[in-house]
Design a protein around this motif. Sequence first.
Motif, PDB file in Angstrom:
ATOM      1  N   ARG A 178       6.046   5.246  -8.755  1.00 25.50           N
ATOM      2  CA  ARG A 178       5.813   6.687  -8.415  1.00 25.50           C
ATOM      3  C   ARG A 178       4.639   6.530  -7.572  1.00 25.50           C
ATOM      4  O   ARG A 178       3.856   6.829  -9.874  1.00 25.50           O
ATOM      5  N   ASN A 179       4.070   6.677  -6.731  1.00 28.55           N
ATOM      6  CA  ASN A 179       2.254   6.675  -6.518  1.00 28.55           C
ATOM      7  C   ASN A 179       1.337   7.748  -7.045  1.00 28.55           C
ATOM      8  O   ASN A 179       3.190   9.194  -6.940  1.00 28.55           O
ATOM      9  N   ARG A 207      11.081  -0.456  -0.865  1.00 28.96           N
ATOM     10  CA  ARG A 207       9.925   1.173  -0.104  1.00 28.96           C
ATOM     11  C   ARG A 207      10.916   1.441  -0.139  1.00 28.96           C
ATOM     12  O   ARG A 207      11.896   1.649  -0.056  1.00 28.96           O
ATOM     13  N   ARG A 249      -3.473   7.590  -1.811  1.00 27.15           N
ATOM     14  CA  ARG A 249      -3.774   5.709  -1.601  1.00 27.15           C
ATOM     15  C   ARG A 249      -3.786   4.984  -2.854  1.00 27.15           C
ATOM     16  O   ARG A 249      -4.348   4.560  -3.398  1.00 27.15           O
ATOM     17  N   THR A 250      -2.800   4.612  -2.741  1.00 30.43           N
ATOM     18  CA  THR A 250      -2.805   3.056  -3.936  1.00 30.43           C
ATOM     19  C   THR A 250      -2.542   1.101  -3.330  1.00 30.43           C
ATOM     20  O   THR A 250      -1.749   1.785  -2.372  1.00 30.43           O
ATOM     21  N   ARG A 251      -3.206   0.544  -3.793  1.00 29.22           N
ATOM     22  CA  ARG A 251      -3.297  -0.470  -3.043  1.00 29.22           C
ATOM     23  C   ARG A 251      -2.848  -2.067  -4.073  1.00 29.22           C
ATOM     24  O   ARG A 251      -3.706  -2.264  -4.611  1.00 29.22           O
ATOM     25  N   GLU A 255       1.342  -1.333  -0.281  1.00 27.84           N
ATOM     26  CA  GLU A 255       0.536   0.217   0.229  1.00 27.84           C
ATOM     27  C   GLU A 255       1.235   1.642  -0.019  1.00 27.84           C
ATOM     28  O   GLU A 255       1.863   1.140   0.957  1.00 27.84           O
ATOM     29  N   LEU A 256       0.826   2.299  -1.023  1.00 27.27           N
ATOM     30  CA  LEU A 256       1.458   3.261  -1.262  1.00 27.27           C
ATOM     31  C   LEU A 256       0.858   5.047  -0.657  1.00 27.27           C
ATOM     32  O   LEU A 256      -0.387   4.879  -0.895  1.00 27.27           O
ATOM     33  N   GLU A 262       4.300   8.358  -3.021  1.00 27.57           N
ATOM     34  CA  GLU A 262       5.538   7.719  -2.059  1.00 27.57           C
ATOM     35  C   GLU A 262       5.863   6.312  -3.750  1.00 27.57           C
ATOM     36  O   GLU A 262       5.140   6.317  -4.842  1.00 27.57           O
ATOM     37  N   ARG A 263       6.982   6.218  -3.088  1.00 20.67           N
ATOM     38  CA  ARG A 263       7.700   5.400  -4.256  1.00 20.67           C
ATOM     39  C   ARG A 263       8.285   4.301  -3.869  1.00 20.67           C
ATOM     40  O   ARG A 263       8.245   4.565  -2.605  1.00 20.67           O
TER      41      ARG A 263
END
Lengths: 272, 144
Positions: free
Chosen positions: B21-22, B39, B26-28, B6-7, B11-12
């Motif tokens: 790179r997100n 991470r 938020r990404t899962r 989960e980013l 966040e990279r």
Amino acid sequence: MSDITLSRGVRQNLLSLQKTAEQQSATQMRLATGRKVNSALDNPTNFFVSEGLKSRASDLSRLLDAMGLAVKTLEAADTGITGLKKLVETAQAVARQAKLTSDPTARAAYAAQFDALRTQIDDLAKDSGYNGVNLIKGSPNNLTVVFNEQSTTQLTVNGAALDTAGLGIAASANNWAADADIDAALTNLDAATLKLRTQASTFGANLTVIKNRQEFTNGMILSLTTGADGLVLADQNEEGANLLALNTRQQLSQTALSLAAQADQAVLRLFG
Amino acid sequence: MTLKVELKPGERIIVGTALIRNGESRTRFHIEGEAPILREKDILTPATADSPGKKIYLAVQLMYLTGDLSGHNEFYFPLVQDFLKAAPSALPLIAEINSRILAGDLYKALKAVKQLIAYEQELIAHATGGERVYQGSASDTHAP
């Protein structure tokens, strides 16, 4: 005179050098005052830890011997393959020359030469072992190399039959009376060359893996044996200061610079 | 094995040889396969590897990301030997890191280097002094 240009790695190292110098003067102050803190591990504990690590070093030495044998075995197989390639090339030359003549007697003589080379191929494959392990004879051995004391990491090198049967080089047919007989032999030899080449690169890859582990194990044994003695006398009060001094020395060391250069080539450079 | 990631926004993460790179939310997502994964919080660069322990981390990180142990003679062991000369009491921690690398488990080796870095910070804190020595430091628990 032109300006001196500092690379990115050197500039970064200079910056942290300044930071470390500040930290270090604080340490020297503290050591000079003689205020010591209790050490985390007292010496009797360190003594037993040190003994345990020394015995690990000797376990690793035994693994190292086995790795050395494995390297020799693979090298023997590789030397064998090089010889086999030459014999197959010679056999190809014989077959091509046979095609140039239509005289049945001459062809029969070439066919006999070809069969003699087949015998040499079988003999060479049989003689390419080391210490009783032969990776390329007919019904070859396999080689298992263990990399750690728990035997949880290992590599198995599968042997490959590279005698005439394994390579698919059949004996000459009909004294090579017909062109088709010779062509059949040439087709077999082409396939054999390909097989030898593939097997050589497979063994080569295995050899690299084993040599890498061998070198790594050597380094490991060195750090265990040199470190174990220092451990008994370890004084953690000095160690902190030593680490700061080391940090200063490392900033411009060749090791740190080449590490930085290596990192800049990898995916890490994207982190800039 | 599937790895769940989960980013946070922006966040990279490194997956294999690529940097991801997100975006803004938020990404899962799930990752399957053998690629090395690191991470952002676990990544050191030449600029941030500013202590002997962190340099060892950077060297192991490179081995992990490239899947190649061959840098060990050039960087890893010189750094390890230097560290041991300065702080022999770190040997058990270093032996653990070495075993992980030898077993080919470089991700666990990185985790082990984190312990070495924590220990290094503790030693330096002892040396540079200040109140921290008497507060909460695990090594002082048996002090009178």
